[in-house]
Design a protein around this motif. Structure first.
Motif, PDB file in Angstrom:
ATOM      1  N   LEU A 104       3.719  -1.492   3.815  1.00 33.75           N
ATOM      2  CA  LEU A 104       3.347  -0.157   3.745  1.00 33.75           C
ATOM      3  C   LEU A 104       4.757   0.944   3.136  1.00 33.75           C
ATOM      4  O   LEU A 104       5.850   0.801   3.701  1.00 33.75           O
ATOM      5  CB  LEU A 104       2.919   0.601   5.221  1.00 33.75           C
ATOM      6  CG  LEU A 104       2.013  -0.189   5.703  1.00 33.75           C
ATOM      7  CD1 LEU A 104       1.937   0.379   7.127  1.00 33.75           C
ATOM      8  CD2 LEU A 104       0.731  -0.208   5.022  1.00 33.75           C
ATOM      9  N   SER A 105       4.434   1.535   2.279  1.00 34.01           N
ATOM     10  CA  SER A 105       5.609   2.045   1.299  1.00 34.01           C
ATOM     11  C   SER A 105       5.403   3.571   1.066  1.00 34.01           C
ATOM     12  O   SER A 105       4.298   3.940   0.520  1.00 34.01           O
ATOM     13  CB  SER A 105       5.915   1.445  -0.078  1.00 34.01           C
ATOM     14  OG  SER A 105       6.833   2.024  -0.706  1.00 34.01           O
ATOM     15  N   GLU A 106       6.540   4.340   1.163  1.00 35.77           N
ATOM     16  CA  GLU A 106       6.543   5.615   1.047  1.00 35.77           C
ATOM     17  C   GLU A 106       7.120   5.742  -0.440  1.00 35.77           C
ATOM     18  O   GLU A 106       7.228   7.139  -1.061  1.00 35.77           O
ATOM     19  CB  GLU A 106       7.349   6.584   2.185  1.00 35.77           C
ATOM     20  CG  GLU A 106       6.456   6.449   3.363  1.00 35.77           C
ATOM     21  CD  GLU A 106       7.792   7.253   4.403  1.00 35.77           C
ATOM     22  OE1 GLU A 106       8.926   7.847   4.069  1.00 35.77           O
ATOM     23  OE2 GLU A 106       7.141   7.298   5.569  1.00 35.77           O
ATOM     24  N   TYR A 156      -2.888   1.146  11.135  1.00 37.17           N
ATOM     25  CA  TYR A 156      -3.080  -0.333  11.077  1.00 37.17           C
ATOM     26  C   TYR A 156      -3.184  -1.004  12.316  1.00 37.17           C
ATOM     27  O   TYR A 156      -3.718  -2.016  12.532  1.00 37.17           O
ATOM     28  CB  TYR A 156      -2.275  -0.701   9.948  1.00 37.17           C
ATOM     29  CG  TYR A 156      -2.693  -0.667   8.618  1.00 37.17           C
ATOM     30  CD1 TYR A 156      -3.720  -1.453   8.136  1.00 37.17           C
ATOM     31  CD2 TYR A 156      -2.380   0.666   7.868  1.00 37.17           C
ATOM     32  CE1 TYR A 156      -4.382  -1.160   6.715  1.00 37.17           C
ATOM     33  CE2 TYR A 156      -2.840   0.892   6.658  1.00 37.17           C
ATOM     34  CZ  TYR A 156      -3.963   0.209   6.052  1.00 37.17           C
ATOM     35  OH  TYR A 156      -4.231   0.458   4.882  1.00 37.17           O
ATOM     36  N   ALA A 194       0.903   5.465   9.119  1.00 36.45           N
ATOM     37  CA  ALA A 194       0.111   4.348   8.629  1.00 36.45           C
ATOM     38  C   ALA A 194       0.085   3.352   9.357  1.00 36.45           C
ATOM     39  O   ALA A 194      -0.970   2.728   9.754  1.00 36.45           O
ATOM     40  CB  ALA A 194       0.497   4.168   7.222  1.00 36.45           C
ATOM     41  N   ALA A 239       4.850   6.421   6.456  1.00 39.50           N
ATOM     42  CA  ALA A 239       4.660   4.882   6.755  1.00 39.50           C
ATOM     43  C   ALA A 239       4.501   4.646   8.237  1.00 39.50           C
ATOM     44  O   ALA A 239       3.775   3.593   8.855  1.00 39.50           O
ATOM     45  CB  ALA A 239       5.985   4.044   6.340  1.00 39.50           C
ATOM     46  N   LEU A 292       0.912  -1.260   0.114  1.00 41.56           N
ATOM     47  CA  LEU A 292      -0.009  -0.010  -0.008  1.00 41.56           C
ATOM     48  C   LEU A 292       0.849   1.438   0.007  1.00 41.56           C
ATOM     49  O   LEU A 292       1.795   1.323   0.718  1.00 41.56           O
ATOM     50  CB  LEU A 292      -0.899   0.027   1.042  1.00 41.56           C
ATOM     51  CG  LEU A 292      -1.756  -1.147   1.279  1.00 41.56           C
ATOM     52  CD1 LEU A 292      -2.402  -1.044   2.582  1.00 41.56           C
ATOM     53  CD2 LEU A 292      -2.920  -1.405   0.113  1.00 41.56           C
ATOM     54  N   ARG A 293       0.423   2.213  -0.985  1.00 39.61           N
ATOM     55  CA  ARG A 293       1.242   3.487  -0.961  1.00 39.61           C
ATOM     56  C   ARG A 293       0.656   4.325  -0.055  1.00 39.61           C
ATOM     57  O   ARG A 293      -0.236   4.544   0.179  1.00 39.61           O
ATOM     58  CB  ARG A 293       0.914   4.014  -2.360  1.00 39.61           C
ATOM     59  CG  ARG A 293       1.512   5.464  -2.594  1.00 39.61           C
ATOM     60  CD  ARG A 293       3.070   5.469  -2.425  1.00 39.61           C
ATOM     61  NE  ARG A 293       3.454   6.841  -3.238  1.00 39.61           N
ATOM     62  CZ  ARG A 293       3.633   7.803  -2.251  1.00 39.61           C
ATOM     63  NH1 ARG A 293       4.022   7.466  -1.131  1.00 39.61           N
ATOM     64  NH2 ARG A 293       4.172   8.954  -2.610  1.00 39.61           N
ATOM     65  N   VAL A 294       1.706   4.688   1.004  1.00 41.99           N
ATOM     66  CA  VAL A 294       1.305   5.724   2.266  1.00 41.99           C
ATOM     67  C   VAL A 294       2.431   6.816   2.081  1.00 41.99           C
ATOM     68  O   VAL A 294       3.290   7.052   1.670  1.00 41.99           O
ATOM     69  CB  VAL A 294       1.526   4.976   3.436  1.00 41.99           C
ATOM     70  CG1 VAL A 294       0.328   3.834   3.416  1.00 41.99           C
ATOM     71  CG2 VAL A 294       2.722   4.395   3.915  1.00 41.99           C
ATOM     72  N   ASN A 300      -6.498   4.357   1.004  1.00 46.83           N
ATOM     73  CA  ASN A 300      -6.395   3.208   0.559  1.00 46.83           C
ATOM     74  C   ASN A 300      -7.779   2.589   1.320  1.00 46.83           C
ATOM     75  O   ASN A 300      -7.968   2.715   2.312  1.00 46.83           O
ATOM     76  CB  ASN A 300      -5.416   2.409   1.225  1.00 46.83           C
ATOM     77  CG  ASN A 300      -4.058   2.848   0.367  1.00 46.83           C
ATOM     78  OD1 ASN A 300      -3.974   2.804  -0.812  1.00 46.83           O
ATOM     79  ND2 ASN A 300      -3.042   3.321   1.165  1.00 46.83           N
ATOM     80  N   ASP A 351      -4.499   7.401   3.881  1.00 45.09           N
ATOM     81  CA  ASP A 351      -3.832   7.797   2.613  1.00 45.09           C
ATOM     82  C   ASP A 351      -4.918   7.443   1.659  1.00 45.09           C
ATOM     83  O   ASP A 351      -4.448   7.556   0.351  1.00 45.09           O
ATOM     84  CB  ASP A 351      -2.627   6.995   2.412  1.00 45.09           C
ATOM     85  CG  ASP A 351      -1.432   7.421   3.425  1.00 45.09           C
ATOM     86  OD1 ASP A 351      -0.988   8.539   3.059  1.00 45.09           O
ATOM     87  OD2 ASP A 351      -1.157   6.775   4.318  1.00 45.09           O
ATOM     88  N   ASP A 377      -8.074   4.162   5.066  1.00 46.34           N
ATOM     89  CA  ASP A 377      -7.017   4.540   5.947  1.00 46.34           C
ATOM     90  C   ASP A 377      -6.478   6.007   5.466  1.00 46.34           C
ATOM     91  O   ASP A 377      -7.011   6.629   4.422  1.00 46.34           O
ATOM     92  CB  ASP A 377      -5.780   3.699   5.603  1.00 46.34           C
ATOM     93  CG  ASP A 377      -5.238   3.971   4.542  1.00 46.34           C
ATOM     94  OD1 ASP A 377      -5.090   5.148   3.686  1.00 46.34           O
ATOM     95  OD2 ASP A 377      -4.387   2.996   4.035  1.00 46.34           O
TER      96      ASP A 377
END
Length: 113
Positions: free
Chosen positions: A53-55, A21, A17, A14, A9-11, A101, A99, A97
């Motif tokens: 979770l990826s920046e 989660y 995020a 992170a 998931l693009r955040v 998602n 971001d 979320d």
């Protein structure tokens, strides 16, 4: 070792995020940054279920939808102050979320898992 699929998931943040989660009972497993100041990439897990979770901008697109099956749907609903909805295919709820998602959540059915 069993095979698995891990959604990315693009955040934007992170760390923030991962805190969101955590309300879904995902715990931080590990994190990686190539150098200080570079984008953060981290893993969170809820039992055998794992998310990355990826920046990093190229890793995933915003506004992703994932479907999560949980044993504690009512506990999750209470944590977020929402009510599961009855659909023709069963009970579920959907969260978004910070971001954008979307997480569609339904209960694990008898015989699953």
């Amino acid at each position: 070792m069993s095979e698995e699929v891990i959604p990315i998931l693009r955040v934007a943040d992170a760390g923030a995020a991962a805190e969101w989660y955590a309300r879904l009972r995902f715990a931080r497993e590990w994190e990686h940054r190539f150098e200080p100041g570079f984008p953060l990439f981290l893993a969170v897990a809820r039992g055998p279920v794992r998310l990355f979770l990826s920046e990093h901008e190229g890793d995933a697109r915003p506004d992703t939808l994932i479907h999560l099956k949980v044993a504690d749907l009512d506990v999750v609903a209470a944590e977020f102050g929402v009510q599961p909805q009855d659909q023709p295919w069963g009970r579920e709820l959907e969260l978004t979320d910070p971001d954008g998602n979307r997480i569609r959540i339904s209960p694990v059915e008898d015989g699953e898992g």
